[in-house]
Design an enzyme around this catalytic site. Structure first.
Site: not given
Ligand SMILES: [Zn+2]
Length: 258
Positions: A54, A56, A58-59, A113, A132, A170
């Site tokens: 996805h 975001h 942090d990905h 999400h 996530d 995570h």
């Molecule tokens: Zn995320």
């Protein structure tokens, strides 16, 4: 096929998905480039693809630096995320297949999400990369969809073969299992998994992978039919616990502030 977890940032995991025959690899969710490039060098593999679950940061934060180091690399994400995933070269949707060497993954679309969240499912040996959407004993927050959409997305993952290895985005498993215990205090499998995960984490090891079977036994977000969970929610003052969507929504709201 071999999977190498690559710890990134504070509690993220990227993963190298390695084709042993060709020594090529895909990287799932490189939040930052340096640890991923170092892991690829250590393993002696060529990065041929980025598989993003996805958009975001942090990905996807490492996408562009990885592309600079690996010209021509394929960067995969959901077709609706083209404007949100840096360097994306390929849009995919439910049922599409991506591959690296002789390893092939099938896409499951998991809105909830985020609207373009996807999982990558490998059938030999069985593994799924869930980003996530599905965590160890938990699930992601619902940012871009409805609770019903998120629950339907989790249902698709829960229907995978029970021995499928689950690689999530995570390291939240210990904290999530505390919530599992609160939601379902009489679940012996939760207690057993929590002890096991605490031992693993105390040794500095990751709690990945889990399996779909383990998640079905211990993840409250896959256990919305549990009578104990329903009665715990009622004791907390939830008036509407009729149906799985209502139970899921009540659990998710509680977990958001747990
Ligand atoms: Zn995320």
């Amino acid at each position: 096929m071999r999977v190498v977890p690559v710890p990134c940032l504070k509690d993220n995991y990227a993963y190298l998905v390695i084709c042993e025959a060709s020594k090529e690899a895909a990287v799932v969710d490189p939040s930052e480039a340096p640890p991923v490039l170092a892991a690829a060098a250590r393993e002696g593999v060529r990065l041929r693809a980025v598989w993003n679950t996805h958009h975001h940061w942090d990905h996807v934060g490492g996408n562009e630096a990885i592309a600079t180091e690996n010209p021509g690399i394929e960067i995969v994400a959901h077709e609706s995320d083209r404007s949100r995933v840096p360097g994306q070269t390929r849009g995919v949707t439910e049922g599409d297949r991506v591959s690296v060497g002789d390893v092939t993954a099938e896409i499951i679309h998991n809105p909830g999400h985020t609207s373009g969240a996807v999982s990558y499912v490998i059938s030999e040996p069985r593994a799924v990369f869930t980003g996530d959407t599905l965590f160890g004993a938990g699930c992601g927050r619902v940012f871009e969809g409805t609770h019903a959409e998120m629950r339907a997305s989790l249902d698709k993952l829960a229907a995978l073969p029970a021995d499928t290895a689950v690689y999530f985005g995570h390291e939240y498993t210990d904290k999530n299992l505390r919530f599992s215990s609160a939601a379902e205090p009489d679940n012996a499998a939760v207690k057993e998994r929590h002890r096991r995960v605490q031992t693993v984490r105390a040794a500095g090891d990751p709690s990945v992978p889990s399996t779909i079977a383990e998640e079905l036994d211990t993840n409250p977000f896959l256990r919305t039919a549990s009578e104990t969970i329903v009665s715990t929610l009622r004791e907390r003052g939830e008036s509407d616990t009729r149906g799985k969507d209502a139970v899921f929504a009540a659990l998710r709201r509680w977990k958001d502030s747990f």
